[in-house]
Design an enzyme around this catalytic site. Structure first.
Site, mmCIF file in Angstrom:
data_model
loop_
_atom_site.group_PDB
_atom_site.id
_atom_site.type_symbol
_atom_site.label_atom_id
_atom_site.label_comp_id
_atom_site.label_asym_id
_atom_site.label_seq_id
_atom_site.Cartn_x
_atom_site.Cartn_y
_atom_site.Cartn_z
ATOM 1 N N HIS A 10 0.825 -1.214 0.000
ATOM 2 C CA HIS A 10 0.000 0.000 0.000
ATOM 3 C C HIS A 10 0.858 1.263 0.000
ATOM 4 O O HIS A 10 2.007 1.250 0.461
ATOM 5 C CB HIS A 10 -0.945 0.012 1.204
ATOM 6 C CG HIS A 10 -0.225 0.052 2.524
ATOM 7 N ND1 HIS A 10 0.328 1.199 3.047
ATOM 8 C CD2 HIS A 10 0.044 -0.938 3.404
ATOM 9 C CE1 HIS A 10 0.896 0.929 4.197
ATOM 10 N NE2 HIS A 10 0.750 -0.365 4.435
ATOM 11 N N ARG A 61 -6.111 0.913 4.131
ATOM 12 C CA ARG A 61 -4.992 1.474 3.354
ATOM 13 C C ARG A 61 -4.643 0.589 2.158
ATOM 14 O O ARG A 61 -4.282 1.086 1.089
ATOM 15 C CB ARG A 61 -3.772 1.724 4.238
ATOM 16 C CG ARG A 61 -3.207 0.509 4.972
ATOM 17 C CD ARG A 61 -2.198 0.947 6.044
ATOM 18 N NE ARG A 61 -1.545 -0.135 6.764
ATOM 19 C CZ ARG A 61 -2.047 -0.750 7.831
ATOM 20 N NH1 ARG A 61 -3.258 -0.403 8.292
ATOM 21 N NH2 ARG A 61 -1.363 -1.694 8.449
ATOM 22 N N GLU A 88 -1.604 -6.849 7.590
ATOM 23 C CA GLU A 88 -0.256 -6.604 8.092
ATOM 24 C C GLU A 88 -0.012 -7.458 9.339
ATOM 25 O O GLU A 88 -0.950 -7.928 9.992
ATOM 26 C CB GLU A 88 -0.128 -5.101 8.423
ATOM 27 C CG GLU A 88 1.197 -4.645 9.019
ATOM 28 C CD GLU A 88 2.410 -4.989 8.165
ATOM 29 O OE1 GLU A 88 2.693 -6.202 8.013
ATOM 30 O OE2 GLU A 88 3.088 -4.078 7.693
#
Length: 206
Positions: A10, A61, A88
């Protein structure tokens, strides 16, 4: 057959800019991050690439980056699968902390170990090894079969979830993968052989 797999981290998020541990927290993209995502789409378009399906995480994101890339390619509305398997790495108790404040609290060496070792997790969070353990099965079950069937696949995700994929694709070891940096908004263009090994890799840096 074009077995195309493109991985993109991202664009810069608000917390990247503020030097905070982000993990599963959900800040949006900065203006720079939006620009990085659009530029990634433009670089893919310049190569004449298009996609049959996209995958992204459950975090905004990565989803915004995916949408901005597809918009540049004229592919808004492409089927996109969102799954937290591609999230993540969870930084646990470090999430939301400034990295310098964390170093002041736990010491430079300890924070470095949490960030850059393969199998040591921060308090309440995941190690890179833990992240690999959830990303790889998802890749093998959901993403790889499509690529091998000839579908052109885009994956917009995060530094550590993509590290897990790059580790397998580039045949890196637990010793070498933690130090590998993935830049925000830089597409990695893989073409795979029928046996899922890498035929070619291109890094579309600015």
């Amino acid at each position: 057959m074009d077995r195309l797999l493109v991985l993109v981290r991202h664009g810069q998020s608000d917390w990247n800019l503020k030097n905070l541990f982000t993990g599963w927290k959900d800040p949006g993209l900065t203006e720079k991050g939006v620009g990085e995502a659009k530029a990634a789409g433009q670089r893919l378009k310049a190569l004449g690439l298009a996609f049959d399906i996209a995958f992204t995480s459950a975090l905004s994101r990565a989803q915004a980056t995916n949408d901005l890339i597809l918009a540049e390619l004229g592919q808004t509305g492409l089927q996109t699968i969102r799954d937290q398997a591609l999230n993540e790495r969870d930084y646990g108790d470090l999430s939301g902390l400034n990295k310098d404040d964390a170093r002041a609290r736990w010491g430079e060496e300890q924070v470095h170990v949490w960030r850059r070792s393969y199998d040591v997790s921060p308090p309440g969070g995941e190690s890179l090894k833990d992240t690999v353990a959830r990303v790889l099965p998802y890749y093998c079950q959901e993403i790889l079969p499509r690529v091998l069937r000839g579908e052109r696949v885009l994956v917009a995700a995060h530094g550590n979830s993509l590290r897990a994929l790059v580790m397998v694709l580039d045949r890196l070891t637990p010793q070498t993968i933690p130090s590998m940096e993935l830049d925000t908004g830089v597409p990695l263009v893989y073409r795979l052989n029928a046996d899922s090994t890498v035929a070619t890799k291109q890094v579309l840096a600015a």
